[in-house]
Design a protein around this motif. Structure first.
Motif, mmCIF file in Angstrom:
data_model
loop_
_atom_site.group_PDB
_atom_site.id
_atom_site.type_symbol
_atom_site.label_atom_id
_atom_site.label_comp_id
_atom_site.label_asym_id
_atom_site.label_seq_id
_atom_site.Cartn_x
_atom_site.Cartn_y
_atom_site.Cartn_z
ATOM 1 N N VAL A 58 76.306 71.491 42.028
ATOM 2 C CA VAL A 58 77.231 71.674 40.913
ATOM 3 C C VAL A 58 76.886 73.007 40.261
ATOM 4 O O VAL A 58 75.809 73.165 39.683
ATOM 5 N N ALA A 59 77.782 73.958 40.367
ATOM 6 C CA ALA A 59 77.501 75.313 39.907
ATOM 7 C C ALA A 59 77.492 75.405 38.388
ATOM 8 O O ALA A 59 78.061 74.564 37.681
ATOM 9 N N SER A 60 76.876 76.450 37.875
ATOM 10 C CA SER A 60 76.914 76.742 36.443
ATOM 11 C C SER A 60 78.364 76.941 36.016
ATOM 12 O O SER A 60 79.130 77.622 36.697
ATOM 13 N N GLY A 61 78.747 76.316 34.905
ATOM 14 C CA GLY A 61 80.126 76.398 34.436
ATOM 15 C C GLY A 61 81.010 75.294 34.959
ATOM 16 O O GLY A 61 82.156 75.153 34.528
ATOM 17 N N ALA A 62 80.498 74.468 35.874
ATOM 18 C CA ALA A 62 81.242 73.303 36.364
ATOM 19 C C ALA A 62 80.888 72.091 35.510
ATOM 20 O O ALA A 62 79.902 72.094 34.766
ATOM 21 N N GLU A 63 81.675 71.026 35.657
ATOM 22 C CA GLU A 63 81.523 69.869 34.778
ATOM 23 C C GLU A 63 81.841 68.590 35.544
ATOM 24 O O GLU A 63 82.837 68.507 36.261
ATOM 25 N N ILE A 64 80.962 67.592 35.377
ATOM 26 C CA ILE A 64 81.159 66.272 35.975
ATOM 27 C C ILE A 64 81.165 65.250 34.845
ATOM 28 O O ILE A 64 80.236 65.199 34.049
ATOM 29 N N ILE A 65 82.220 64.427 34.775
ATOM 30 C CA ILE A 65 82.308 63.363 33.772
ATOM 31 C C ILE A 65 82.544 62.052 34.500
ATOM 32 O O ILE A 65 83.484 61.934 35.301
ATOM 33 N N ALA A 66 81.712 61.056 34.230
ATOM 34 C CA ALA A 66 81.821 59.764 34.916
ATOM 35 C C ALA A 66 81.797 58.633 33.906
ATOM 36 O O ALA A 66 81.063 58.682 32.915
ATOM 37 N N MET A 119 86.367 64.392 37.114
ATOM 38 C CA MET A 119 86.336 63.261 36.185
ATOM 39 C C MET A 119 86.710 61.972 36.896
ATOM 40 O O MET A 119 87.691 61.917 37.636
ATOM 41 N N CYS A 120 85.906 60.923 36.670
ATOM 42 C CA CYS A 120 86.222 59.579 37.136
ATOM 43 C C CYS A 120 85.688 58.616 36.085
ATOM 44 O O CYS A 120 84.486 58.344 36.040
ATOM 45 N N LEU A 121 86.569 58.105 35.240
ATOM 46 C CA LEU A 121 86.153 57.228 34.149
ATOM 47 C C LEU A 121 86.092 55.762 34.559
ATOM 48 O O LEU A 121 85.703 54.916 33.763
ATOM 49 N N GLU A 122 86.472 55.444 35.796
ATOM 50 C CA GLU A 122 86.485 54.063 36.260
ATOM 51 C C GLU A 122 85.218 53.680 37.016
ATOM 52 O O GLU A 122 85.059 52.520 37.405
ATOM 53 N N GLY A 123 84.330 54.626 37.274
ATOM 54 C CA GLY A 123 83.132 54.305 38.048
ATOM 55 C C GLY A 123 82.187 55.483 38.135
ATOM 56 O O GLY A 123 82.126 56.331 37.248
#
Length: 237
Positions: free
Chosen positions: A158-166, A146-150
């Motif tokens: 990115v494997a199944s079951g992983a998560e990226i939040i931007a 997670m990086c909410l600043e950029g």
């Protein structure tokens, strides 16, 4: 026994800021929950362990209505740490506190009263330095980045079951098999790019598609995802 005297305070206070995800209650409870339940079914565990704030967006008519929202979210495993958009009379000690001072995405222009001189223009602010995260490894199943600043850039898959939040855009130089959620802070300006599309879920500014919704022709392809006319768009690169 003589009491032991202490020098200085025994209690210390510090100010800290934390990033929270905000759910905006901008529809009737029944309609909102229908969409929310679909999200939970397609992305189970998404809110587990997250810091979540409920923004009633000024739509709450009374305390009982606020309590219903809190109860329905709690039944779905969403624990709130605060409320926005409600009046103090609608909240008691058993409910999450009202939060103030959250950063808005955009600000309204100043209002000038008739007969008064307009305020002096403010000096232009220097643009904030973007905080962009680069991950130089594969994101494994169960990991959450997670990086909410950029932006977030993944030099790998990115494997199944992983998560990226931007807060901004997401760039994946590899296979995107997990969940990618962009625009959490900067809204429709954000996009998603990946070298190979196999995602379980993609979202920009709240608009999302799951694996079942994706065009089969785009699977395995380099893909761009963006918002256009309030709809989520995908195209091969």
């Amino acid at each position: 026994m003589r009491p032991v005297s202490r020098s200085g305070p025994s209690i210390r206070f510090r100010g800290r800021s934390f990033v929270a995800m905000t759910l905006v209650a901008d529809a009737s409870l029944q309609l909102w929950l229908e969409d929310f339940d679909v999200w939970l079914q397609r992305s189970p565990g998404f809110f587990t362990g997250r810091t979540v704030v409920l923004d009633m967006a000024g739509n709450a008519a009374n305390k009982a209505e606020v309590e219903r929202w809190i109860a329905e979210l709690a039944a779905r495993g969403v624990r709130l740490v605060g409320l926005e958009g409600v009046r103090p009379s609608m909240v008691d000690a058993s409910m999450p506190p009202i939060l103030n001072g959250g950063r808005d995405v955009s600000l309204a222009g100043p209002v000038t009263s008739v007969g008064k001189a307009p305020p002096a223009p403010e000096e232009p602010r220097k643009p904030a330095e973007p905080v962009n995260m680069i991950v130089e490894s594969r994101v494994r199943s169960g990991q959450s980045i997670m990086c909410l600043e950029g932006d977030v850039t993944i030099i790998g898959s990115v494997a199944s079951g992983a998560e990226i939040i931007a807060g901004g855009s997401i760039h994946v130089y590899g296979t995107l098999s997990g969940r990618a959620i962009a625009g959490a802070t900067f809204g429709t300006k954000a996009q998603i790019f990946c070298s190979r599309m196999e995602a379980e879920l993609i979202a920009v500014d709240g608009a999302y598609k799951t694996a079942e919704d994706l065009d089969g022709a785009l699977r395995g392809q380099a893909v761009r995802v963006w918002i256009e006319n309030d709809a989520l768009r995908l195209a091969a690169l």
